[in-house]
Design an enzyme around this catalytic site. Structure first.
Site, short mmCIF file in Angstrom:
data_model
loop_
_atom_site.label_atom_id
_atom_site.label_comp_id
_atom_site.label_asym_id
_atom_site.label_seq_id
_atom_site.Cartn_x
_atom_site.Cartn_y
_atom_site.Cartn_z
N ASN A 1 -32.13 -43.32 -121.21
CA ASN A 1 -32.94 -43.33 -121.89
C ASN A 1 -33.52 -44.78 -121.75
O ASN A 1 -34.42 -45.28 -122.74
CB ASN A 1 -32.97 -42.87 -123.77
CG ASN A 1 -34.40 -42.48 -123.61
OD1 ASN A 1 -34.75 -42.71 -124.68
ND2 ASN A 1 -35.53 -42.27 -122.79
N CYS B 1 -34.57 -46.40 -118.55
CA CYS B 1 -34.46 -47.52 -117.63
C CYS B 1 -35.81 -46.03 -116.85
O CYS B 1 -36.93 -46.63 -116.59
CB CYS B 1 -33.72 -47.30 -115.93
SG CYS B 1 -32.31 -48.16 -116.80
N ARG B 2 -35.54 -45.11 -116.23
CA ARG B 2 -35.86 -43.40 -115.35
C ARG B 2 -37.46 -43.15 -116.73
O ARG B 2 -38.26 -43.06 -116.61
CB ARG B 2 -35.41 -43.08 -114.55
CG ARG B 2 -35.30 -43.17 -113.50
CD ARG B 2 -33.65 -42.65 -113.24
NE ARG B 2 -32.76 -41.72 -113.80
CZ ARG B 2 -32.03 -41.18 -113.78
NH1 ARG B 2 -32.18 -40.28 -112.84
NH2 ARG B 2 -30.64 -41.04 -114.25
N SER B 3 -36.60 -42.46 -117.94
CA SER B 3 -37.70 -41.46 -118.94
C SER B 3 -37.93 -42.95 -119.85
O SER B 3 -39.73 -42.01 -119.67
CB SER B 3 -36.45 -40.35 -119.65
OG SER B 3 -35.91 -41.36 -120.57
N CYS C 1 -33.32 -38.63 -119.15
CA CYS C 1 -32.59 -39.17 -117.64
C CYS C 1 -31.05 -40.04 -119.09
O CYS C 1 -30.97 -38.52 -120.32
CB CYS C 1 -33.56 -40.73 -117.77
SG CYS C 1 -33.31 -41.74 -118.74
N ASP D 1 -31.62 -43.56 -109.71
CA ASP D 1 -30.79 -44.21 -110.19
C ASP D 1 -30.78 -45.61 -110.25
O ASP D 1 -30.25 -45.99 -110.00
CB ASP D 1 -29.90 -43.65 -111.77
CG ASP D 1 -30.07 -44.62 -113.12
OD1 ASP D 1 -30.45 -44.72 -113.31
OD2 ASP D 1 -29.43 -43.78 -113.70
P1 4NP Z 1 -31.26 -44.24 -116.48
O1 4NP Z 1 -30.20 -45.29 -116.06
O2 4NP Z 1 -30.46 -42.36 -117.01
O3 4NP Z 1 -32.43 -44.12 -115.63
O4 4NP Z 1 -31.63 -45.14 -118.48
C1 4NP Z 1 -29.22 -45.16 -117.13
C2 4NP Z 1 -28.85 -46.43 -117.88
C3 4NP Z 1 -28.06 -46.68 -118.64
C4 4NP Z 1 -26.34 -46.10 -118.09
C5 4NP Z 1 -26.71 -44.96 -117.21
C6 4NP Z 1 -27.78 -44.51 -116.27
N1 4NP Z 1 -25.52 -46.36 -118.55
O5 4NP Z 1 -23.79 -45.47 -117.67
O6 4NP Z 1 -25.31 -47.41 -119.33
#
Ligand code: 4NP
Length: 159
Positions: A12, A14-16, A9, A126
């Site tokens: 790294n 939340c989702r993955s 994702c 997300d």
């Molecule tokens: P993820 O979500 O891609 O599912 O881990 C996010 C986590 C952090 C950020 C964006 C999306 N960020 O911009 O810090």
């Protein structure tokens, strides 16, 4: 006989990492630990070394699914040669993965929701922005179950 899966994702956190924990849990319950390797990475580097987001930890804790030892890391070009399958959580991730990896890599790259075509959705939302970690968990669990069936079929074909 082995098969390796990398979920990717943006951050790294939340989702993955959620998909990594859920898929590894299913792999363990099927007795395929040591045969199917599971990991995750992000296309961005804001959270290097961080554990999963609190929202991801909560949905996993509620179900007793372990995420022990999971720490955010950034996707590298070498990941294209290390993994059999790279699963992008959304279409932006898929684009970024294809740009980051060398063209002649071994990994097959797919979008997570291509496993669940009946959803009619391209992207796993997300939860870093939506805050809805339960919605994401439901998609991740369903997709991981179906993915495991596919991986088992592939392993059977190779055996
Ligand atoms: P993820 O979500 O891609 O599912 O881990 C996010 C986590 C952090 C950020 C964006 C999306 N960020 O911009 O810090």
């Amino acid at each position: 006989m082995s098969y390796s899966v990398l979920f990717v994702c943006l951050g790294n956190i939340c989702r993955s990492p959620m998909a990594e924990a859920v898929f590894r849990d299913l792999v363990r319950k099927e007795g395929l630990e040591g045969i199917v390797t599971v990991a995750s990475a992000g296309t961005g580097d804001w959270h290097l070394g961080h554990p999963p987001h609190e929202g991801t930890r909560k949905v996993l804790d509620r179900r007793g699914i372990s995420y022990a030892g999971q720490k955010a890391r950034k996707l590298s070009a070498e990941d294209g040669t290390r993994y059999d399958l790279i699963v992008a959580m959304d279409s932006r991730n898929e684009r970024d993965i294809r740009a980051a990896l060398r063209p002649q890599q071994k990994a097959e790259i797919i979008r997570f929701l291509s496993i669940l075509p009946e959803k009619g959705l391209a992207d796993v939302p997300d939860p870093y922005y939506t805050g809805n970690f339960e919605e994401v968990f439901a998609m991740v669990e369903e997709g991981c179950r179906r993915l495991l069936a596919t991986v088992k079929a592939r392993l059977g074909g190779r055996a």
